[in-house]
Design a protein around this motif. Structure first.
Motif, short mmCIF file in Angstrom:
data_model
loop_
_atom_site.label_atom_id
_atom_site.label_comp_id
_atom_site.label_asym_id
_atom_site.label_seq_id
_atom_site.Cartn_x
_atom_site.Cartn_y
_atom_site.Cartn_z
N ALA A 32 0.83 -1.21 0.00
CA ALA A 32 0.00 0.00 0.00
C ALA A 32 0.86 1.26 0.00
CB ALA A 32 -0.94 0.00 1.21
N ARG A 33 2.13 1.10 0.39
CA ARG A 33 3.06 2.24 0.43
C ARG A 33 3.93 2.35 -0.82
NH1 ARG A 33 3.37 4.34 5.34
NH2 ARG A 33 2.38 3.19 7.00
N VAL A 34 3.96 1.30 -1.62
CA VAL A 34 4.83 1.28 -2.80
C VAL A 34 4.29 2.22 -3.87
CG1 VAL A 34 5.63 -0.16 -4.72
CG2 VAL A 34 5.67 -1.05 -2.39
N ALA A 35 5.19 3.01 -4.41
CA ALA A 35 4.81 3.90 -5.52
C ALA A 35 4.51 3.03 -6.73
CB ALA A 35 5.95 4.86 -5.81
N GLY A 36 3.31 3.21 -7.26
CA GLY A 36 2.90 2.42 -8.41
C GLY A 36 3.20 3.09 -9.74
N VAL A 37 3.63 4.33 -9.69
CA VAL A 37 3.91 5.12 -10.90
C VAL A 37 5.17 5.95 -10.66
CG1 VAL A 37 1.51 5.22 -11.71
CG2 VAL A 37 2.31 6.91 -10.08
N PRO A 38 5.81 6.40 -11.73
CA PRO A 38 7.05 7.15 -11.57
C PRO A 38 6.94 8.41 -10.70
CG PRO A 38 6.83 6.44 -13.84
CD PRO A 38 5.53 6.10 -13.14
N SER A 39 5.76 8.99 -10.59
CA SER A 39 5.61 10.20 -9.77
C SER A 39 5.75 9.91 -8.28
CB SER A 39 4.24 10.84 -10.03
OG SER A 39 3.21 10.00 -9.55
N GLY A 40 5.70 8.63 -7.90
CA GLY A 40 5.84 8.26 -6.49
C GLY A 40 4.54 8.07 -5.75
N THR A 41 3.43 8.12 -6.46
CA THR A 41 2.11 7.99 -5.81
C THR A 41 1.84 6.56 -5.38
OG1 THR A 41 1.28 9.78 -7.19
CG2 THR A 41 -0.36 8.40 -6.12
N SER A 42 1.36 6.43 -4.14
CA SER A 42 0.97 5.13 -3.58
C SER A 42 -0.47 5.21 -3.09
CB SER A 42 1.88 4.76 -2.40
OG SER A 42 1.61 5.62 -1.28
N LEU A 43 -1.06 4.05 -2.81
CA LEU A 43 -2.44 4.05 -2.30
C LEU A 43 -2.55 4.84 -1.00
CD1 LEU A 43 -3.78 0.41 -2.83
CD2 LEU A 43 -4.75 2.52 -3.73
N LEU A 44 -1.67 4.56 -0.05
CA LEU A 44 -1.76 5.28 1.22
C LEU A 44 -1.40 6.75 1.06
CD1 LEU A 44 -0.40 2.68 3.79
CD2 LEU A 44 -2.78 3.35 3.35
N GLY A 45 -0.54 7.06 0.10
CA GLY A 45 -0.22 8.45 -0.19
C GLY A 45 -1.45 9.21 -0.68
N LEU A 46 -2.27 8.56 -1.49
CA LEU A 46 -3.51 9.20 -1.95
C LEU A 46 -4.46 9.47 -0.79
CD1 LEU A 46 -4.26 7.21 -5.23
CD2 LEU A 46 -3.57 9.61 -5.05
N VAL A 47 -4.59 8.51 0.11
CA VAL A 47 -5.48 8.69 1.27
C VAL A 47 -4.96 9.82 2.16
CG1 VAL A 47 -6.51 7.59 3.31
CG2 VAL A 47 -6.24 6.28 1.19
#
Length: 145
Positions: A32-47
């Motif tokens: 949930a913390r891993v950046a899924g895209v080059p910008s560094g966005t993660s699921l928990l980052g979005l929340v």
């Protein structure tokens, strides 16, 4: 005169908020913390970011560093709980609004109207709910609501 209850987009806003939280639930903490895209966005980052967005636009909190709001701190459970608590607190604030043409609570001399604020938050939440859908699919293939 009957008072109309104002909410963050009514049913649509509640649905979007619930979708964001649901996409982050049940994912192993590390994923949930891993950046899924080059910008560094993660699921928990979005929340974490959406929590800061609601606190800023609806509760009047200042945000000194917007990029930092995408960096999650704390456990997944605590981050999701903070988002839900902020949703509840924000809904309480919105419920006191009688006139949507008045300035919103954003800390600024020229705060936009409450109507603009609600529209902006619906847009912001919807956009990031879509991002969360994609990130969750990349993590474990889960799709849908």
């Amino acid at each position: 005169m009957r008072r109309r209850r104002v909410e963050l987009g009514g049913l649509a806003g509640r649905h979007l908020r619930a979708a964001v939280a649901a996409k982050a639930e049940g994912v192993p903490e590390a994923k949930a913390r891993v950046a899924g895209v080059p910008s560094g966005t993660s699921l928990l980052g979005l929340v974490t970011h959406l929590t800061a967005v609601e606190r800023h636009w609806l509760l009047g909190h200042d945000v000194a560093d917007w990029p930092a709001t995408f960096r999650p701190e704390g456990t997944a459970a605590a981050i999701i709980a903070a988002y839900r608590e902020t949703n509840t607190e924000a809904d309480g604030e919105i419920a006191t609004w009688d006139d949507l043409t008045e300035p919103g609570p954003r800390p600024s001399k020229h705060a936009p109207s409450r109507r603009w604020t609600l529209a902006h938050l619906i847009e912001e939440t919807a956009r990031h709910a879509g991002h969360a859908d994609i990130l969750r699919e990349l993590i474990d293939g889960t799709t849908g609501r």
